[in-house]
Design an enzyme around this catalytic site. Sequence first.
Site, PDB file in Angstrom:
ATOM      1  N   ARG A  75      16.873  21.589   5.840  1.00 25.90           N
ATOM      2  CA  ARG A  75      15.641  21.674   6.640  1.00 25.90           C
ATOM      3  C   ARG A  75      14.475  22.224   5.833  1.00 25.90           C
ATOM      4  NH1 ARG A  75      15.360  20.032  12.300  1.00 25.90           N
ATOM      5  NH2 ARG A  75      17.520  19.643  12.839  1.00 25.90           N
ATOM      6  N   ARG A 120      22.857  25.006  14.457  1.00 26.56           N
ATOM      7  CA  ARG A 120      22.955  25.863  15.634  1.00 26.56           C
ATOM      8  C   ARG A 120      24.392  25.982  16.108  1.00 26.56           C
ATOM      9  NH1 ARG A 120      21.449  24.034  19.892  1.00 26.56           N
ATOM     10  NH2 ARG A 120      21.044  21.909  19.198  1.00 26.56           N
ATOM     11  N   SER A 125      18.403  15.686  18.596  1.00 28.46           N
ATOM     12  CA  SER A 125      18.346  15.935  17.160  1.00 28.46           C
ATOM     13  C   SER A 125      18.579  14.651  16.357  1.00 28.46           C
ATOM     14  CB  SER A 125      19.407  16.979  16.808  1.00 28.46           C
ATOM     15  OG  SER A 125      19.241  17.354  15.473  1.00 28.46           O
ATOM     16  N   LYS A 161      11.844  12.600  16.162  1.00 30.65           N
ATOM     17  CA  LYS A 161      10.657  13.288  16.699  1.00 30.65           C
ATOM     18  C   LYS A 161       9.725  13.728  15.585  1.00 30.65           C
ATOM     19  CE  LYS A 161      12.943  16.530  18.854  1.00 30.65           C
ATOM     20  NZ  LYS A 161      14.267  16.038  18.486  1.00 30.65           N
ATOM     21  N   THR A 162      10.276  14.490  14.644  1.00 34.81           N
ATOM     22  CA  THR A 162       9.440  15.060  13.585  1.00 34.81           C
ATOM     23  C   THR A 162       8.902  13.962  12.673  1.00 34.81           C
ATOM     24  OG1 THR A 162      10.679  17.122  13.671  1.00 34.81           O
ATOM     25  CG2 THR A 162       9.407  16.717  11.672  1.00 34.81           C
ATOM     26  N   HIS A 193      11.286  18.967  25.181  1.00 35.11           N
ATOM     27  CA  HIS A 193      11.822  18.852  23.820  1.00 35.11           C
ATOM     28  C   HIS A 193      11.279  17.551  23.233  1.00 35.11           C
ATOM     29  CE1 HIS A 193      15.457  18.455  20.937  1.00 35.11           C
ATOM     30  NE2 HIS A 193      14.589  19.319  20.454  1.00 35.11           N
ATOM     31  N   LYS A 218      14.821  28.237  18.619  1.00 36.07           N
ATOM     32  CA  LYS A 218      15.361  27.636  19.832  1.00 36.07           C
ATOM     33  C   LYS A 218      15.597  28.695  20.926  1.00 36.07           C
ATOM     34  CE  LYS A 218      15.635  23.102  19.429  1.00 36.07           C
ATOM     35  NZ  LYS A 218      14.677  22.396  18.608  1.00 36.07           N
ATOM     36  N   ASP A 256       8.183  19.389  17.938  1.00 33.01           N
ATOM     37  CA  ASP A 256       9.464  19.670  18.608  1.00 33.01           C
ATOM     38  C   ASP A 256       9.400  20.242  20.021  1.00 33.01           C
ATOM     39  OD1 ASP A 256      12.341  19.560  18.163  1.00 33.01           O
ATOM     40  OD2 ASP A 256      12.303  21.736  18.285  1.00 33.01           O
TER      41      ASP A 256
HETATM   42  P1  ATP Z   1      15.534  17.784  15.477  1.00 33.71           P
HETATM   43  O1  ATP Z   1      15.417  17.936  16.976  1.00 33.71           O
HETATM   44  O2  ATP Z   1      16.874  18.188  14.985  1.00 33.71           O
HETATM   45  O3  ATP Z   1      14.415  18.422  14.748  1.00 33.71           O
HETATM   46  P2  ATP Z   1      14.229  15.156  15.093  1.00 33.71           P
HETATM   47  O4  ATP Z   1      14.257  14.292  16.310  1.00 33.71           O
HETATM   48  O5  ATP Z   1      12.958  15.820  14.761  1.00 33.71           O
HETATM   49  O6  ATP Z   1      15.491  16.174  15.160  1.00 33.71           O
HETATM   50  P3  ATP Z   1      13.889  13.964  12.522  1.00 33.71           P
HETATM   51  O7  ATP Z   1      13.784  15.234  11.749  1.00 33.71           O
HETATM   52  O8  ATP Z   1      12.642  13.201  12.742  1.00 33.71           O
HETATM   53  O9  ATP Z   1      14.665  14.223  13.894  1.00 33.71           O
HETATM   54  O10 ATP Z   1      14.999  13.094  11.796  1.00 33.71           O
HETATM   55  C1  ATP Z   1      15.100  11.688  11.801  1.00 33.71           C
HETATM   56  C2  ATP Z   1      15.811  11.282  10.515  1.00 33.71           C
HETATM   57  O11 ATP Z   1      16.192   9.917  10.552  1.00 33.71           O
HETATM   58  C3  ATP Z   1      14.907  11.478   9.327  1.00 33.71           C
HETATM   59  O12 ATP Z   1      15.691  11.951   8.268  1.00 33.71           O
HETATM   60  C4  ATP Z   1      14.403  10.044   9.070  1.00 33.71           C
HETATM   61  O13 ATP Z   1      14.075   9.832   7.722  1.00 33.71           O
HETATM   62  C5  ATP Z   1      15.613   9.228   9.466  1.00 33.71           C
HETATM   63  N1  ATP Z   1      15.335   7.844   9.928  1.00 33.71           N
HETATM   64  C6  ATP Z   1      15.884   6.724   9.416  1.00 33.71           C
HETATM   65  N2  ATP Z   1      15.474   5.633  10.072  1.00 33.71           N
HETATM   66  C7  ATP Z   1      14.631   6.034  11.042  1.00 33.71           C
HETATM   67  C8  ATP Z   1      13.893   5.338  12.065  1.00 33.71           C
HETATM   68  N3  ATP Z   1      13.941   4.022  12.204  1.00 33.71           N
HETATM   69  N4  ATP Z   1      13.135   6.091  12.897  1.00 33.71           N
HETATM   70  C9  ATP Z   1      13.090   7.436  12.774  1.00 33.71           C
HETATM   71  N5  ATP Z   1      13.785   8.140  11.832  1.00 33.71           N
HETATM   72  C10 ATP Z   1      14.549   7.455  10.967  1.00 33.71           C
HETATM   73 MN    MN Z   2      12.476  17.824  14.513  1.00 36.87          MN
END
Ligand code: ATP
Ligand code: MN
Length: 532
Positions: free
Chosen positions: A319, A54, A235, A239-240, A216, A197, A254
């Site tokens: 992604r 973004r 980010s 979350k995901t 979020h 977004k 999300d």
């Molecule tokens: P966005 O808002 O950008 O979508 P997000 O909060 O959904 O971000 P995720 O896509 O879940 O973020 O990314 C977390 C990343 O960190 C993943 O690639 C995951 O494999 C990695 N990771 C490594 N260790 C951990 C942990 N202990 N807990 C969560 N995620 C972890």
């Molecule tokens: Mn996400």
Amino acid sequence: MTPFLLEDYGITVEDVRRNLPPSKLYEEAIRYDARTRIADSGALVAYSGAKTGRSPKDKRIVRRPQSEKDIWWGPVNVALEPHSFEINRERAKDYLNTRDRLYCVDGFAGWDPDHRVKVRVICTRPYHALYMHIMLIRPSRDELESFGRPDYVIYNAGQFPANRLTAGMTSQTSVDISIEDGEVVILGTEYAGEMKKAVFTIMNYLMPRRGILSMHCSATADKKTDRSSVLFGLSGTGKTTLSADPKRRLIGDDEHCWADDGIFNIEGGCYAKTIDLTPESEPEIFQALHFGAVLENVVLDEADRHVDFFDHRITENTRGAYPIELIRNVKVPAIAGHPTDVIFLTCDAFAVLPPVSKLSPAQAMYHFISGYTAKVAGTEMGITEPEATFSACFGGPFLVWHPTKYAELLAAKMRRHHTHTWLVNTGWSGGPYGVGKRMKLAMTRAIIDAIHGGGLVHTPTKPDPVFGFGVVTHCPNVPKEILWPRDAWGDESEYDSAASRLAGLFRDNFRQYEANAGPELTSAGPAMGIAT
Ligand code: ATP
Ligand code: MN
């Protein structure tokens, strides 16, 4: 059948392809988009060009009298004068009108039929159309026929730049949102995430006006009770990843809303980070990236079309977008009961915050307003020091009202529904980035399981001497020494100075809210200095 036209919008292209199914969008992408490929898994692989993330500095909100006083103007919501918006919109339409064919995707934002918003996307790249087909809630055939006038229209002319000489432009990229006109104009970026977004930003304006909290966060529901749990986080905090949980039902990864009768997802799909993805660590997400999914900016073996998720060459931010139904335990419609738990995820690269702490209502508000996480600088920049970021409501870039509006809504809803709040560190342990290690995903999953199991609420906690919250010191399947970070570090005095440094950053950041925060909230932050 009469052709579908967009003349009402000043779009003169006669070949408008509306709501094509994924298989046709695949065919169009392969035919017209030279770099597009089909991966061996069946996912469509596409490239967003120069922008692979973004562009928050280039997001603008049109300043108009009706909404002017509602908006939190500043670096998050940069004001754009109506005349400049009209120039950008004209420029976008002029560009769209040079194309031989356009794609139109009509869909909904919000699974609750009482609160859903009708969105129309007009774009030139088949992959963008497939992406929004995935990310919006897909209308049924009948709903599509009776769709009528959309509430919001997104003109995605991302291949074409903004004119730097237009007043208010600071680069060739501009994502402009006009709340009153119900329009979004995208110039100079083809990163697909800008579209989703932009929809989220609109919901962040519309929903709080109705007393609904837009959040979020990801969300899951208990299989028996249907009560939900929401995971807030910036980010990369998880979350995901953590919402893809076979023990729960997935509501979304999300963007959600908390209304009077429960929560609902805003989207029809998920958008996961795929860097270093393996089927062992994230099986649910891995198996969803098949036919009907879009893989953005991943590197592909030209010979066998196998995706190398470990290749960081194009971007760290690779992604995968997939329709929510491709996750096995999804709940459709994606609506669930009031949250039993609100979990704040933070990726603390300083290894100061404990893996899991319980927050009082005042501490919950303090951390919600603070929205702390750390960014680990990309190795390509040659920077090894992580950087603390504070982003209000764990979603600063997407807020439209002042953060206190969302905080007040959250506080009221949590009080009414007796929701517990947790702070979970998914970042480093035993020492900062470069010294310690990132918390094992399996361990974080064990913590989330313990919260959802209901057991942690009754576990005694130990107050953190600096931050004041209750640190959970016993959790099934998590080693005790990790739960108390001071013990996890080799050197306690090093831990203490890292903790006081981070506490200082929290206090510096909170100063901007102090004036209207009240004494309870102000005292919910870290104490001055370290108690010994
Ligand atoms: P966005 O808002 O950008 O979508 P997000 O909060 O959904 O971000 P995720 O896509 O879940 O973020 O990314 C977390 C990343 O960190 C993943 O690639 C995951 O494999 C990695 N990771 C490594 N260790 C951990 C942990 N202990 N807990 C969560 N995620 C972890
Ligand atoms: Mn996400």
